[in-house]
Scaffold this active site. Structure first.
Site, PDB file in Angstrom:
ATOM      1  N   TYR A  59     -12.281  15.164 -48.952  1.00  0.00           N
ATOM      2  CA  TYR A  59     -12.938  16.301 -49.591  1.00  0.00           C
ATOM      3  C   TYR A  59     -11.881  17.106 -50.341  1.00  0.00           C
ATOM      4  CZ  TYR A  59     -16.957  15.241 -46.584  1.00  0.00           C
ATOM      5  OH  TYR A  59     -18.015  14.620 -45.944  1.00  0.00           O
ATOM      6  N   HIS A 138     -14.797   7.256 -42.160  1.00  0.00           N
ATOM      7  CA  HIS A 138     -15.730   7.783 -43.155  1.00  0.00           C
ATOM      8  C   HIS A 138     -16.715   6.717 -43.641  1.00  0.00           C
ATOM      9  CE1 HIS A 138     -15.861  11.238 -46.335  1.00  0.00           C
ATOM     10  NE2 HIS A 138     -17.060  10.839 -45.984  1.00  0.00           N
ATOM     11  N   PRO A 218     -28.937  16.767 -44.166  1.00  0.00           N
ATOM     12  CA  PRO A 218     -30.197  17.007 -43.446  1.00  0.00           C
ATOM     13  C   PRO A 218     -31.232  17.760 -44.277  1.00  0.00           C
ATOM     14  CG  PRO A 218     -28.533  18.555 -42.703  1.00  0.00           C
ATOM     15  CD  PRO A 218     -27.825  17.557 -43.590  1.00  0.00           C
ATOM     16  N   LEU A 219     -30.768  18.404 -45.350  1.00  0.00           N
ATOM     17  CA  LEU A 219     -31.684  19.099 -46.256  1.00  0.00           C
ATOM     18  C   LEU A 219     -31.910  18.293 -47.536  1.00  0.00           C
ATOM     19  CD1 LEU A 219     -30.333  22.744 -45.856  1.00  0.00           C
ATOM     20  CD2 LEU A 219     -32.183  21.613 -44.612  1.00  0.00           C
ATOM     21  N   GLY A 220     -31.629  16.985 -47.455  1.00  0.00           N
ATOM     22  CA  GLY A 220     -31.793  16.158 -48.650  1.00  0.00           C
ATOM     23  C   GLY A 220     -30.877  16.616 -49.762  1.00  0.00           C
ATOM     24  N   GLY A 222     -29.998  19.480 -50.455  1.00  0.00           N
ATOM     25  CA  GLY A 222     -30.593  20.670 -51.059  1.00  0.00           C
ATOM     26  C   GLY A 222     -32.026  20.517 -51.496  1.00  0.00           C
ATOM     27  N   PHE A 223     -32.479  19.292 -51.702  1.00  0.00           N
ATOM     28  CA  PHE A 223     -33.835  19.087 -52.208  1.00  0.00           C
ATOM     29  C   PHE A 223     -34.889  19.663 -51.263  1.00  0.00           C
ATOM     30  CE2 PHE A 223     -37.809  16.766 -52.364  1.00  0.00           C
ATOM     31  CZ  PHE A 223     -38.127  16.830 -53.708  1.00  0.00           C
TER      32      PHE A 223
END
Length: 337
Positions: A59, A138, A218-220, A222-223
């Site tokens: 990252y 990873h 887990p939120l796609g 952001g979607f």
């Protein structure tokens, strides 16, 4: 205090919702700077804990994300269970291998056993800690059997540099083989209401072996939280097929019932997505990321959302496996070895 969850049979106990720090990189979801990163991380560490704090040496080209976390952890080490990853490399070489993925940007891995010691030493220096709580591979290296990589990682556990081992983006077969070499505390994989492929293979194997499950995205990405209405030119989601315009338009239509469900229940869309994951089992600890403290508070609220059996059945019908338009990150069959 929110009930803690344990990752793996003998792994660390953490708060139900962790934090994925990759989003703090400037340009991932828009602009960000070190001052805001410090504010966000301080807010994360203020929650009931310890919180699972997730980063990786990849990252940032020079491990910048680990360095930012290291600054935040100074004097507050006890507030976090620190997880980091290794294996991804940026410079092409004869020993690096491209991972089979659907993203437009290339993912290249060099997880040869002889690289493990230097990789964890570098991460520990950047994080400013003596040992990492959870050290992940990873991505499995297509050119190196996963059992060989994990055997080398296990040597770092013996050396006291890592307390527990984890794997990311693997198949059930790879997890089973690795776990036979050294206990795996957690497996990190894309899992959400719009990416459910892993439920057929990886999740059952993890549960059979007693391995904790850490869903990334887990939120796609952001979607599912409703943040995909506008995607800037530098946003990394432009690399993902599901965010290409035709797919994105189709996905907004297909997943609209989830927004209506959340509104009817009086919770945010993000809380619905996270509560659904938490309801899948006590071995699940999602790691949503955000650059805004108030979104952290909203995400944490998901741990207090109760979904009935009837509501979970309804959600299964509203967002079944395969509903999303466009592929997810990995072609697991091609990636397996």
């Amino acid at each position: 205090m929110t009930q803690q969850r344990r990752l793996g049979t003998d792994g660390p106990a953490v708060s139900p919702i962790g934090y994925g720090a990759m989003v703090l990189l400037d340009g991932m979801y828009g602009t960000n700077d070190d001052a805001n990163s410090a504010k966000v991380l301080a807010h994360v560490l203020d929650q009931d804990g310890p919180v699972l704090l997730d980063t990786a040496d990849a990252y940032g080209a020079n491990g910048e994300n680990e360095q930012v976390l290291g600054l935040a952890l100074a004097g507050r080490r006890d507030r976090a269970v620190v997880g980091t990853k290794w294996g991804i490399v940026y410079e092409p070489s004869a020993t690096a291998n491209k991972v089979t993925a659907t993203y437009a940007n290339s993912i290249t891995v060099d997880a040869r056993p002889e690289r493990a010691g230097a990789a964890i030493d570098a991460s520990l220096r950047r994080l400013g800690i003596d040992a990492v709580d959870l050290w992940y591979l990873h991505f499995p290296d297509p050119g190196v059997p996963v059992v060989e990589t994990v055997a080398a990682m296990a040597e770092q556990v013996t050396a006291g540099k890592a307390a527990h081992l984890g794997l990311c983006n693997v198949t059930g077969e790879q997890l089973r083989a690795a776990h036979a070499v050294h206990p795996i505390a957690a497996v990190q994989v894309e899992w959400s209401l719009w990416t459910r492929d892993v439920e057929a293979d990886l999740i059952p194997v993890a549960r059979e072996l007693g391995v904790g499950i850490v869903p990334w995205g887990p939120l796609g990405t952001g979607f599912l939280a409703g943040s995909a209405d506008t995607i800037g030119a530098g946003d990394f989601r432009n690399n993902a097929p599901r965010f290409a315009q035709d797919n994105l338009t189709a996905n907004r239509d297909r997943f609209a019932p989830l927004a209506a469900f959340a509104e009817r229940k009086g919770i945010s869309r993000a809380q619905l997505a996270l509560a659904w994951l938490l309801a899948q089992g006590e071995d699940v600890v999602p790691i949503p990321g955000t650059t805004k403290p108030h979104h952290i508070d909203d995400n944490l609220g998901a741990a207090h959302v109760s979904l009935s059996a009837a509501e979970l059945a309804e959600l299964d019908g509203l967002a079944p496996k395969g509903l999303a338009s466009g592929p997810s990150l990995l072609d697991f069959e091609s990636a397996a070895h």
